[in-house]
Design a protein around this motif. Structure first.
Motif, short mmCIF file in Angstrom:
data_model
loop_
_atom_site.label_atom_id
_atom_site.label_comp_id
_atom_site.label_asym_id
_atom_site.label_seq_id
_atom_site.Cartn_x
_atom_site.Cartn_y
_atom_site.Cartn_z
N MET A 1 0.83 -1.19 0.00
CA MET A 1 0.00 0.00 0.00
C MET A 1 0.87 1.24 0.00
SD MET A 1 -2.67 1.35 2.89
CE MET A 1 -4.18 0.90 2.10
N ALA A 2 0.49 2.20 -0.84
CA ALA A 2 1.21 3.47 -0.88
C ALA A 2 1.06 4.19 0.46
CB ALA A 2 0.67 4.34 -2.00
N ARG A 3 2.10 4.84 0.84
CA ARG A 3 2.08 5.59 2.10
C ARG A 3 2.11 7.08 1.80
NH1 ARG A 3 6.50 4.42 5.70
NH2 ARG A 3 5.19 5.60 7.11
N THR A 4 1.25 7.81 2.47
CA THR A 4 1.15 9.25 2.30
C THR A 4 1.38 9.94 3.63
OG1 THR A 4 -0.41 9.07 0.48
CG2 THR A 4 -0.41 11.15 1.68
N ILE A 5 2.10 11.05 3.56
CA ILE A 5 2.26 11.91 4.74
C ILE A 5 1.66 13.27 4.42
CG2 ILE A 5 4.60 12.62 4.06
CD1 ILE A 5 5.22 12.79 7.14
N ILE A 6 0.89 13.77 5.37
CA ILE A 6 0.34 15.13 5.27
C ILE A 6 1.04 15.93 6.36
CG2 ILE A 6 -1.72 16.56 5.41
CD1 ILE A 6 -3.33 13.99 4.65
N VAL A 7 1.76 16.96 5.95
CA VAL A 7 2.54 17.77 6.88
C VAL A 7 1.95 19.17 6.96
CG1 VAL A 7 4.82 18.68 7.48
CG2 VAL A 7 4.63 16.51 6.25
N GLY A 8 1.58 19.58 8.15
CA GLY A 8 1.14 20.95 8.39
C GLY A 8 2.29 21.74 8.95
N LEU A 9 2.73 22.75 8.21
CA LEU A 9 3.89 23.55 8.62
C LEU A 9 3.45 24.89 9.20
CD1 LEU A 9 6.31 23.09 5.57
CD2 LEU A 9 6.46 22.01 7.83
N GLY A 10 4.30 25.46 10.02
CA GLY A 10 4.05 26.80 10.52
C GLY A 10 4.54 27.00 11.93
N ASN A 11 4.14 28.13 12.48
CA ASN A 11 4.47 28.48 13.85
C ASN A 11 3.17 28.88 14.53
OD1 ASN A 11 5.21 29.89 16.21
ND2 ASN A 11 7.21 30.37 15.33
N ASP A 12 2.78 28.12 15.53
CA ASP A 12 1.46 28.33 16.11
C ASP A 12 1.32 29.54 17.02
OD1 ASP A 12 2.87 27.25 18.19
OD2 ASP A 12 1.44 25.68 18.65
N ILE A 13 2.36 30.33 17.15
CA ILE A 13 2.23 31.58 17.92
C ILE A 13 2.46 32.80 17.03
CG2 ILE A 13 2.79 30.54 20.15
CD1 ILE A 13 5.60 31.92 19.82
N LEU A 14 2.44 32.63 15.72
CA LEU A 14 2.60 33.75 14.80
C LEU A 14 1.38 33.91 13.90
CD1 LEU A 14 6.38 33.63 13.81
CD2 LEU A 14 5.22 35.22 15.37
N SER A 15 0.25 34.14 14.52
CA SER A 15 -1.00 34.45 13.80
C SER A 15 -1.27 33.48 12.65
CB SER A 15 -0.98 35.90 13.30
OG SER A 15 -0.71 36.78 14.35
N ASP A 16 -1.42 34.01 11.45
CA ASP A 16 -1.80 33.19 10.29
C ASP A 16 -0.72 32.18 9.89
OD1 ASP A 16 -4.10 34.71 10.22
OD2 ASP A 16 -3.40 36.00 8.60
N ASP A 17 0.49 32.35 10.37
CA ASP A 17 1.54 31.39 10.05
C ASP A 17 1.19 30.00 10.59
OD1 ASP A 17 4.10 30.90 8.76
OD2 ASP A 17 4.91 30.58 10.78
N ALA A 18 0.25 29.93 11.50
CA ALA A 18 -0.16 28.66 12.11
C ALA A 18 -1.12 27.87 11.23
CB ALA A 18 -0.80 28.92 13.46
N ALA A 19 -1.47 28.37 10.07
CA ALA A 19 -2.50 27.71 9.24
C ALA A 19 -2.19 26.22 9.01
CB ALA A 19 -2.65 28.44 7.91
N GLY A 20 -1.01 25.90 8.61
CA GLY A 20 -0.65 24.50 8.35
C GLY A 20 -0.71 23.65 9.61
N ILE A 21 -0.26 24.23 10.72
CA ILE A 21 -0.30 23.51 12.00
C ILE A 21 -1.76 23.18 12.37
CG2 ILE A 21 0.12 23.75 14.49
CD1 ILE A 21 2.73 23.41 13.01
N HIS A 22 -2.64 24.16 12.20
CA HIS A 22 -4.05 23.92 12.54
C HIS A 22 -4.69 22.90 11.61
CE1 HIS A 22 -4.65 26.70 15.85
NE2 HIS A 22 -3.82 27.53 15.22
N VAL A 23 -4.31 22.90 10.35
CA VAL A 23 -4.82 21.87 9.44
C VAL A 23 -4.42 20.49 9.97
CG1 VAL A 23 -4.59 20.83 7.14
CG2 VAL A 23 -4.97 23.31 7.37
N ALA A 24 -3.16 20.32 10.32
CA ALA A 24 -2.70 19.02 10.82
C ALA A 24 -3.41 18.63 12.11
CB ALA A 24 -1.18 19.05 11.02
N ARG A 25 -3.55 19.57 13.03
CA ARG A 25 -4.20 19.27 14.31
C ARG A 25 -5.66 18.85 14.14
NH1 ARG A 25 -1.64 24.15 17.97
NH2 ARG A 25 0.45 23.21 18.06
N ARG A 26 -6.36 19.49 13.21
CA ARG A 26 -7.77 19.16 13.01
C ARG A 26 -7.95 17.91 12.15
NH1 ARG A 26 -9.72 25.42 11.93
NH2 ARG A 26 -8.75 26.21 13.83
#
Length: 161
Positions: A1-26
């Motif tokens: 089976m193919a393996r996929t990784i979804i990576v949410g990048l960012g900094n969760d204390i720099l306003s909108d820069d946390a977008a990727g982090i919040h995607v991963a968390r949710r």
């Protein structure tokens, strides 16, 4: 089976820069039962990001992006063909993703053959805050919903769409 990784990048204390982090968390709890899909959050780039991607067949990277000509909350999609390696690097660990991928391929690392980048246009990535602007918050929810729907059938063996 193919393996996929979804990576949410960012900094969760720099306003909108946390977008990727919040995607991963949710997204992580929504896909925790999905075989072959890993969801991680990270605050790394360059070679460190390549280490995360190593061993996976596909990767989806979600991050905030600053673009003056795009409205905050706009969702953009890129592939690695949309970028070219830079010749200007300050430090090996902070090189851009295309350069890091090229280096990884040259040394024979196992890297995903398909990499998709989802960028959410940010309004503010400099203010210290755990709050995102409403437009970016809405975009995060759209990306989470889209990725959850797309990978919900992953266990059945569907490829990236």
């Amino acid at each position: 089976m193919a393996r996929t990784i979804i990576v949410g990048l960012g900094n969760d204390i720099l306003s909108d820069d946390a977008a990727g982090i919040h995607v991963a968390r949710r997204l992580a709890p929504l896909l925790k039962e999905t075989r072959g899909v890993a969801v991680v959050e990270a605050t790394v780039g360059g070679i460190r990001l390549i280490e995360l991607l190593s061993g996976f067949d596909h990767a989806v990277i979600v991050d905030a992006i600053v673009r003056e000509n795009e409205a905050p909350g706009t969702i953009l999609r890129f592939t690695m063909c949309d970028f070219s390696p830079t010749t200007r690097t300050g430090a090996l660990h902070d090189i851009d993703l295309p350069t890091a991928l090229e280096m990884a391929m040259r040394i024979g690392m196992s890297i995903p053959h398909e990499i998709e980048l989802i960028a959410i246009v940010a309004s503010d990535v400099l203010t210290v805050s755990e709050e995102m602007c409403p437009e970016v918050e809405a975009a995060v929810n759209k990306v989470v919903s889209g990725l959850a729907d797309r990978f919900a059938s992953w266990s059945a063996g569907n490829r990236l769409k």
